[in-house]
Design a protein around this motif. Structure first.
Motif, PDB file in Angstrom:
ATOM      1  N   LYS A   1      38.394 -23.133 -43.132  1.00  0.00           N
ATOM      2  CA  LYS A   1      39.163 -24.093 -43.922  1.00  0.00           C
ATOM      3  C   LYS A   1      38.265 -25.045 -44.707  1.00  0.00           C
ATOM      4  CE  LYS A   1      43.424 -24.156 -41.204  1.00  0.00           C
ATOM      5  NZ  LYS A   1      44.349 -24.987 -40.388  1.00  0.00           N
ATOM      6  N   ASN A   2      36.978 -25.038 -44.376  1.00  0.00           N
ATOM      7  CA  ASN A   2      36.006 -25.862 -45.091  1.00  0.00           C
ATOM      8  C   ASN A   2      35.536 -25.081 -46.319  1.00  0.00           C
ATOM      9  OD1 ASN A   2      33.485 -26.993 -45.983  1.00  0.00           O
ATOM     10  ND2 ASN A   2      33.297 -28.044 -44.015  1.00  0.00           N
ATOM     11  N   VAL A   3      35.997 -25.478 -47.495  1.00  0.00           N
ATOM     12  CA  VAL A   3      35.744 -24.705 -48.714  1.00  0.00           C
ATOM     13  C   VAL A   3      34.254 -24.534 -48.981  1.00  0.00           C
ATOM     14  CG1 VAL A   3      36.021 -24.669 -51.221  1.00  0.00           C
ATOM     15  CG2 VAL A   3      37.938 -25.321 -49.768  1.00  0.00           C
ATOM     16  N   LEU A   4      33.483 -25.604 -48.868  1.00  0.00           N
ATOM     17  CA  LEU A   4      32.052 -25.518 -49.161  1.00  0.00           C
ATOM     18  C   LEU A   4      31.331 -24.610 -48.167  1.00  0.00           C
ATOM     19  CD1 LEU A   4      31.199 -29.217 -50.128  1.00  0.00           C
ATOM     20  CD2 LEU A   4      31.458 -27.241 -51.645  1.00  0.00           C
TER      21      LEU A   4
ATOM     22  N   MET B   1      32.705 -22.194 -46.352  1.00  0.00           N
ATOM     23  CA  MET B   1      33.166 -20.826 -46.559  1.00  0.00           C
ATOM     24  C   MET B   1      32.501 -20.212 -47.783  1.00  0.00           C
ATOM     25  SD  MET B   1      35.034 -18.624 -45.110  1.00  0.00           S
ATOM     26  CE  MET B   1      35.700 -17.010 -45.458  1.00  0.00           C
ATOM     27  N   TYR B   2      32.365 -20.997 -48.824  1.00  0.00           N
ATOM     28  CA  TYR B   2      31.700 -20.526 -50.044  1.00  0.00           C
ATOM     29  C   TYR B   2      30.258 -20.121 -49.727  1.00  0.00           C
ATOM     30  CZ  TYR B   2      29.881 -20.591 -54.834  1.00  0.00           C
ATOM     31  OH  TYR B   2      29.292 -20.252 -56.024  1.00  0.00           O
ATOM     32  N   ARG B   3      29.579 -20.967 -48.976  1.00  0.00           N
ATOM     33  CA  ARG B   3      28.192 -20.687 -48.617  1.00  0.00           C
ATOM     34  C   ARG B   3      28.085 -19.424 -47.760  1.00  0.00           C
ATOM     35  NH1 ARG B   3      24.719 -23.719 -44.090  1.00  0.00           N
ATOM     36  NH2 ARG B   3      22.735 -22.671 -44.390  1.00  0.00           N
ATOM     37  N   MET B   4      28.972 -19.296 -46.775  1.00  0.00           N
ATOM     38  CA  MET B   4      28.931 -18.133 -45.894  1.00  0.00           C
ATOM     39  C   MET B   4      29.179 -16.841 -46.670  1.00  0.00           C
ATOM     40  SD  MET B   4      30.684 -19.234 -42.256  1.00  0.00           S
ATOM     41  CE  MET B   4      32.246 -19.783 -42.936  1.00  0.00           C
ATOM     42  N   LEU B   5      30.164 -16.861 -47.540  1.00  0.00           N
ATOM     43  CA  LEU B   5      30.501 -15.655 -48.295  1.00  0.00           C
ATOM     44  C   LEU B   5      29.396 -15.252 -49.262  1.00  0.00           C
ATOM     45  CD1 LEU B   5      34.297 -15.996 -49.090  1.00  0.00           C
ATOM     46  CD2 LEU B   5      33.176 -13.993 -48.118  1.00  0.00           C
ATOM     47  N   THR B   6      28.854 -16.216 -49.988  1.00  0.00           N
ATOM     48  CA  THR B   6      27.804 -15.877 -50.951  1.00  0.00           C
ATOM     49  C   THR B   6      26.549 -15.377 -50.238  1.00  0.00           C
ATOM     50  OG1 THR B   6      27.175 -18.232 -51.028  1.00  0.00           O
ATOM     51  CG2 THR B   6      28.599 -17.409 -52.787  1.00  0.00           C
ATOM     52  N   GLU B   7      26.225 -15.969 -49.096  1.00  0.00           N
ATOM     53  CA  GLU B   7      25.060 -15.509 -48.337  1.00  0.00           C
ATOM     54  C   GLU B   7      25.299 -14.099 -47.796  1.00  0.00           C
ATOM     55  OE1 GLU B   7      21.304 -15.444 -46.668  1.00  0.00           O
ATOM     56  OE2 GLU B   7      22.191 -16.810 -48.146  1.00  0.00           O
ATOM     57  N   PHE B   8      26.483 -13.873 -47.274  1.00  0.00           N
ATOM     58  CA  PHE B   8      26.844 -12.555 -46.752  1.00  0.00           C
ATOM     59  C   PHE B   8      26.730 -11.494 -47.843  1.00  0.00           C
ATOM     60  CE2 PHE B   8      30.329  -9.429 -46.412  1.00  0.00           C
ATOM     61  CZ  PHE B   8      29.927  -8.756 -45.262  1.00  0.00           C
ATOM     62  N   ILE B   9      27.273 -11.786 -49.003  1.00  0.00           N
ATOM     63  CA  ILE B   9      27.280 -10.809 -50.094  1.00  0.00           C
ATOM     64  C   ILE B   9      25.871 -10.560 -50.619  1.00  0.00           C
ATOM     65  CG2 ILE B   9      28.105 -10.378 -52.437  1.00  0.00           C
ATOM     66  CD1 ILE B   9      30.648 -12.019 -51.565  1.00  0.00           C
TER      67      ILE B   9
ATOM     68  N   GLY C   1      45.162 -11.286 -48.106  1.00  0.00           N
ATOM     69  CA  GLY C   1      45.195 -12.413 -47.187  1.00  0.00           C
ATOM     70  C   GLY C   1      44.375 -13.578 -47.712  1.00  0.00           C
ATOM     71  N   PRO C   2      44.234 -14.635 -46.914  1.00  0.00           N
ATOM     72  CA  PRO C   2      43.513 -15.841 -47.346  1.00  0.00           C
ATOM     73  C   PRO C   2      42.086 -15.569 -47.813  1.00  0.00           C
ATOM     74  CG  PRO C   2      44.747 -16.294 -45.345  1.00  0.00           C
ATOM     75  CD  PRO C   2      44.842 -14.811 -45.579  1.00  0.00           C
ATOM     76  N   LEU C   3      41.404 -14.607 -47.172  1.00  0.00           N
ATOM     77  CA  LEU C   3      40.015 -14.339 -47.544  1.00  0.00           C
ATOM     78  C   LEU C   3      39.918 -13.761 -48.955  1.00  0.00           C
ATOM     79  CD1 LEU C   3      37.086 -14.444 -46.606  1.00  0.00           C
ATOM     80  CD2 LEU C   3      37.376 -12.159 -45.621  1.00  0.00           C
ATOM     81  N   SER C   4      40.788 -12.821 -49.275  1.00  0.00           N
ATOM     82  CA  SER C   4      40.752 -12.247 -50.627  1.00  0.00           C
ATOM     83  C   SER C   4      41.174 -13.279 -51.670  1.00  0.00           C
ATOM     84  CB  SER C   4      41.645 -11.001 -50.712  1.00  0.00           C
ATOM     85  OG  SER C   4      42.996 -11.311 -50.447  1.00  0.00           O
ATOM     86  N   TYR C   5      42.135 -14.142 -51.316  1.00  0.00           N
ATOM     87  CA  TYR C   5      42.547 -15.195 -52.245  1.00  0.00           C
ATOM     88  C   TYR C   5      41.382 -16.146 -52.516  1.00  0.00           C
ATOM     89  CZ  TYR C   5      47.214 -13.615 -50.799  1.00  0.00           C
ATOM     90  OH  TYR C   5      48.319 -12.854 -50.516  1.00  0.00           O
ATOM     91  N   PHE C   6      40.632 -16.470 -51.467  1.00  0.00           N
ATOM     92  CA  PHE C   6      39.479 -17.366 -51.605  1.00  0.00           C
ATOM     93  C   PHE C   6      38.440 -16.746 -52.542  1.00  0.00           C
ATOM     94  CE2 PHE C   6      35.432 -19.221 -50.602  1.00  0.00           C
ATOM     95  CZ  PHE C   6      35.696 -20.540 -50.276  1.00  0.00           C
ATOM     96  N   VAL C   7      38.167 -15.460 -52.349  1.00  0.00           N
ATOM     97  CA  VAL C   7      37.167 -14.776 -53.176  1.00  0.00           C
ATOM     98  C   VAL C   7      37.583 -14.792 -54.644  1.00  0.00           C
ATOM     99  CG1 VAL C   7      36.118 -12.535 -53.674  1.00  0.00           C
ATOM    100  CG2 VAL C   7      36.290 -13.333 -51.314  1.00  0.00           C
ATOM    101  N   TRP C   8      38.845 -14.493 -54.922  1.00  0.00           N
ATOM    102  CA  TRP C   8      39.307 -14.500 -56.312  1.00  0.00           C
ATOM    103  C   TRP C   8      39.244 -15.905 -56.910  1.00  0.00           C
ATOM    104  CZ3 TRP C   8      39.064 -10.555 -59.121  1.00  0.00           C
ATOM    105  CH2 TRP C   8      39.450  -9.278 -58.696  1.00  0.00           C
ATOM    106  N   LYS C   9      39.548 -16.910 -56.114  1.00  0.00           N
ATOM    107  CA  LYS C   9      39.596 -18.276 -56.630  1.00  0.00           C
ATOM    108  C   LYS C   9      38.211 -18.846 -56.912  1.00  0.00           C
ATOM    109  CE  LYS C   9      41.585 -22.852 -55.733  1.00  0.00           C
ATOM    110  NZ  LYS C   9      42.458 -23.655 -54.828  1.00  0.00           N
ATOM    111  N   TYR C  10      37.244 -18.576 -56.009  1.00  0.00           N
ATOM    112  CA  TYR C  10      35.951 -19.244 -56.110  1.00  0.00           C
ATOM    113  C   TYR C  10      34.791 -18.332 -56.518  1.00  0.00           C
ATOM    114  CZ  TYR C  10      38.315 -23.072 -53.692  1.00  0.00           C
ATOM    115  OH  TYR C  10      39.186 -24.083 -53.348  1.00  0.00           O
TER     116      TYR C  10
END
Length: 211
Positions: A173-176, A178-186, A8-17
Motif C-alpha cells: 500500500k506504500n506507493v513509493l 512498491m514502486y521501488r520494489m517493482l522497478t528493482e525486480f524488473i 488485480g491491484p498489482l497490474s493496475y499499479f504497473v499500468w498507472k506508475y
C-alpha cells in the motif's frame, strides 16, 4: 524471462506508475497483455467457452493467455482460428496434459508448457516436468521466494507473479516502496540469464513471502 501479471491491484499499479517504461509489453506483461481469468474458468465445466469468446473479442490486446484446463483443442465448441496471434500457456496438471500442448502446436499455435506451482494441482514433480516438457516452459503462479528461485534455476521462459511476492499488505500500500520494489525486480529479471541469480538479492529489501 517474461513476467506476466494477472488482473488485480498489482497490474493496475504497473499500468498507472510504470506504463512508460520500455519493458512494459516486452519483458513485463500486465493484464490484459497477460490474460488469466481463473474465476471465470472455475464457474462451470463449460465456462471455457465464454473465456475463449472473451479472448476473441480482446485478441488485439492480449499477447499471452492461459489456455483452459483439460480442454482438447479438437473438442472445443469455439473456433480457435481467431486466436492464432495469442501465445497460450497450457496448465499441466498431469503429464497426460502434454498431449494438449502437442495438439495446439500441430494447429499452428505458439505454446508454453505450464508448470503448476501448487503441488495440490499436479501429479508430478518439478524434475519429472522438466524431463517431459520439450519446449518453452512457464511457471504458473509465482508467489514465494522459493518459487521464483526455482523458475530462475530451471530457466523457465516465463512466469506470472502475484502481489504476495512483494512483501506484506502494508508494504504494497506504500506507493513509493512498491514502486521501488517493482522497478528493482524488473531490472534484475531483465538481465541476462548468466546474471539472473542476482534476483535473490531482491528479497533482501522486499520482505517477500518465502514459502
Amino acid at each position: 524471462m517474461i513476467v506476466g501479471i494477472g488482473r488485480g491491484p498489482l497490474s493496475y499499479f504497473v499500468w498507472k506508475y510504470l506504463r512508460d517504461f520500455d519493458f512494459i509489453g516486452n519483458t513485463v506483461l500486465p493484464y490484459p497483455l497477460f490474460y488469466d481469468a481463473k474465476r471465470e474458468l472455475l464457474a462451470s465445466k463449460s465456462a471455457y467457452v465464454n473465456y475463449l469468446r472473451k479472448l476473441q473479442l480482446r485478441r488485439k490486446e492480449v499477447k499471452i493467455a492461459v489456455y483452459p484446463d483439460y480442454v482438447s483443442p479438437h473438442k472445443v465448441n469455439v473456433s480457435l482460428s481467431l486466436l492464432k496471434s495469442i501465445e497460450f500457456i497450457v496448465p499441466i496438471h498431469s503429464l497426460e496434459d502434454i498431449a494438449i500442448v502437442e495438439e495446439l502446436k500441430n494447429l499452428g499455435f505458439s505454446v508454453y508448457y505450464g508448470f503448476a506451482s501448487d503441488p495440490r494441482y499436479r501429479s508430478y514433480t518439478l524434475s519429472e516436468f522438466m524431463r517431459a516438457a520439450k519446449g518453452r516452459k512457464w511457471y504458473l503462479g509465482v508467489s514465494t521466494k522459493r518459487e521464483l528461485q526455482e523458475a530462475l534455476k530451471y530457466e523457465f521462459d516465463g512466469a506470472d507473479v502475484t502481489a504476495y511476492l512483494f512483501g506484506k499488505n502494508k508494504d504494497r500500500k506504500n506507493v513509493l516502496k512498491m514502486y521501488r520494489m517493482l522497478t528493482e525486480f524488473i531490472k534484475q529479471i531483465s538481465k541476462s540469464r548468466a546474471k539472473q541469480t542476482s534476483i535473490y538479492d531482491f528479497f533482501a529489501f522486499t520482505g517477500g513471502k518465502h514459502d
